[in-house]
Design an enzyme around this catalytic site. Structure first.
Site, PDB file in Angstrom:
ATOM      1  CG  ASN A  24      20.550  63.291  81.494  1.00 23.49           C
ATOM      2  OD1 ASN A  24      20.487  64.142  82.384  1.00 23.49           O
ATOM      3  ND2 ASN A  24      21.102  63.539  80.310  1.00 23.49           N
ATOM      4  CB  VAL A  33      15.805  61.535  70.974  1.00 26.81           C
ATOM      5  CG1 VAL A  33      15.512  61.146  72.402  1.00 26.81           C
ATOM      6  CG2 VAL A  33      14.611  62.224  70.346  1.00 26.81           C
ATOM      7  CG  ASP A  34      18.302  65.092  76.325  1.00 30.39           C
ATOM      8  OD1 ASP A  34      17.628  66.127  76.206  1.00 30.39           O
ATOM      9  OD2 ASP A  34      18.915  64.782  77.365  1.00 30.39           O
ATOM     10  CB  VAL A 120      22.625  56.133  75.443  1.00 30.25           C
ATOM     11  CG1 VAL A 120      23.783  56.142  76.431  1.00 30.25           C
ATOM     12  CG2 VAL A 120      22.993  56.974  74.241  1.00 30.25           C
TER      13      VAL A 120
HETATM   14  N1  AR6 Z   1      14.050  61.528  66.565  1.00 32.98           N
HETATM   15  C1  AR6 Z   1      13.457  60.375  66.963  1.00 32.98           C
HETATM   16  N2  AR6 Z   1      14.130  59.375  67.572  1.00 32.98           N
HETATM   17  C2  AR6 Z   1      15.466  59.551  67.777  1.00 32.98           C
HETATM   18  C3  AR6 Z   1      16.148  60.738  67.407  1.00 32.98           C
HETATM   19  C4  AR6 Z   1      15.380  61.756  66.765  1.00 32.98           C
HETATM   20  N3  AR6 Z   1      15.933  62.907  66.369  1.00 32.98           N
HETATM   21  N4  AR6 Z   1      17.458  60.602  67.751  1.00 32.98           N
HETATM   22  C5  AR6 Z   1      17.592  59.383  68.322  1.00 32.98           C
HETATM   23  N5  AR6 Z   1      16.392  58.744  68.333  1.00 32.98           N
HETATM   24  P1  AR6 Z   1      18.500  57.750  73.047  1.00 32.98           P
HETATM   25  P2  AR6 Z   1      17.847  56.685  75.733  1.00 32.98           P
HETATM   26  C6  AR6 Z   1      16.051  57.404  68.854  1.00 32.98           C
HETATM   27  O1  AR6 Z   1      19.883  57.226  73.140  1.00 32.98           O
HETATM   28  O2  AR6 Z   1      18.251  55.308  75.335  1.00 32.98           O
HETATM   29  C7  AR6 Z   1      20.784  60.972  76.104  1.00 32.98           C
HETATM   30  O3  AR6 Z   1      22.137  61.306  76.157  1.00 32.98           O
HETATM   31  C8  AR6 Z   1      17.168  56.395  68.998  1.00 32.98           C
HETATM   32  O4  AR6 Z   1      17.436  55.780  67.746  1.00 32.98           O
HETATM   33  O5  AR6 Z   1      18.292  59.118  72.508  1.00 32.98           O
HETATM   34  O6  AR6 Z   1      16.572  56.880  76.491  1.00 32.98           O
HETATM   35  C9  AR6 Z   1      20.017  61.446  77.332  1.00 32.98           C
HETATM   36  O7  AR6 Z   1      20.497  62.669  77.814  1.00 32.98           O
HETATM   37  C10 AR6 Z   1      16.526  55.416  69.983  1.00 32.98           C
HETATM   38  O8  AR6 Z   1      15.625  54.543  69.283  1.00 32.98           O
HETATM   39  O9  AR6 Z   1      17.770  57.737  74.508  1.00 32.98           O
HETATM   40  C11 AR6 Z   1      20.225  60.327  78.294  1.00 32.98           C
HETATM   41  O10 AR6 Z   1      21.454  60.467  78.979  1.00 32.98           O
HETATM   42  C12 AR6 Z   1      15.670  56.326  70.880  1.00 32.98           C
HETATM   43  O11 AR6 Z   1      15.570  57.573  70.175  1.00 32.98           O
HETATM   44  C13 AR6 Z   1      20.279  59.102  77.431  1.00 32.98           C
HETATM   45  O12 AR6 Z   1      20.687  59.555  76.130  1.00 32.98           O
HETATM   46  C14 AR6 Z   1      16.247  56.569  72.260  1.00 32.98           C
HETATM   47  O13 AR6 Z   1      17.657  56.691  72.181  1.00 32.98           O
HETATM   48  C15 AR6 Z   1      18.917  58.466  77.276  1.00 32.98           C
HETATM   49  O14 AR6 Z   1      19.051  57.252  76.589  1.00 32.98           O
END
Ligand code: AR6
Length: 166
Positions: A24, A33-34, A120
């Protein structure tokens, strides 16, 4: 042209020049993932991120990988999906383009992307995958390998279908 691979699983486990973080604008961590990347890399990653002063949506910043196998983390900020009329597709494309440009400026040869914005931030997964594949196909000329790291089977299937069409 780089080899394009699909890997199903946790991006923090990959042995690669850079993994991309779906961060973010604060760059100070979060969930998804973050959160996983910051947990796996350790506190030193957060300390380096604090020096960067955040990152606008669509741009990218690079840090070291610390305790990760990946040598670098490229932090990019995807758009929050607001229905599609707020330049979300263009901003998501910028995330891929700017991350690849940064990797190539640092002479990195391999990079792994998560499905940016599709958690998210609620970007429709199919449209996001189309943008990811299109940008990687046109912007990764100096890379050897680009990985689409998919956390679940459904996401991996989207990329399989798109790459099979090439
Ligand atoms: N490895 C690979 N992919 C993953 C992992 C992992 N360990 N964990 C989750 N994913 P998201 P966004 C996938 O929500 O929508 C955070 O709080 C997940 O299934 O991580 O860009 C940040 O700080 C999905 O397909 O990122 C921001 O505030 C993808 O990664 C916000 O979330 C992205 O999901 C960013 O939201």
């Amino acid at each position: 042209m780089a080899d394009l691979d699909i890997v199903e699983g946790d991006i923090t486990r990959l042995d690669i020049d850079a993994i991309v973080n779906a961060a973010n604008e604060s760059l100070l961590g979060g969930g998804g993932v973050d959160g996983a990347i910051h947990r796996a890399a350790g506190r030193e990653l957060l300390a380096e991120c604090r020096t960067l002063g955040g990152c606008p949506t669509g741009e990218a910043r690079i840090t070291k990988g610390y305790r990760l196998k990946a040598r670098h983390v490229i932090h990019t900020v995807g758009p929050v999906w607001r229905g599609g009329g707020a330049r979300e597709p263009e901003l998501l494309a910028c995330c891929y383009r700017n991350s690849l440009a940064l990797a190539q400026a640092y002479d990195l040869k391999s990079i792994a992307f998560p499905a940016i914005s599709t958690g998210v931030y609620r970007f429709p997964p199919h449209q996001a995958a189309e943008i990811a594949v299109r940008e990687v196909q046109t912007q990764a000329a100096a890379m050897d390998r680009v990985v689409f790291c998919c956390f679940d089977r459904a996401t991996a299937d989207l990329y399989r279908t798109l790459l099979a069409r090439r």
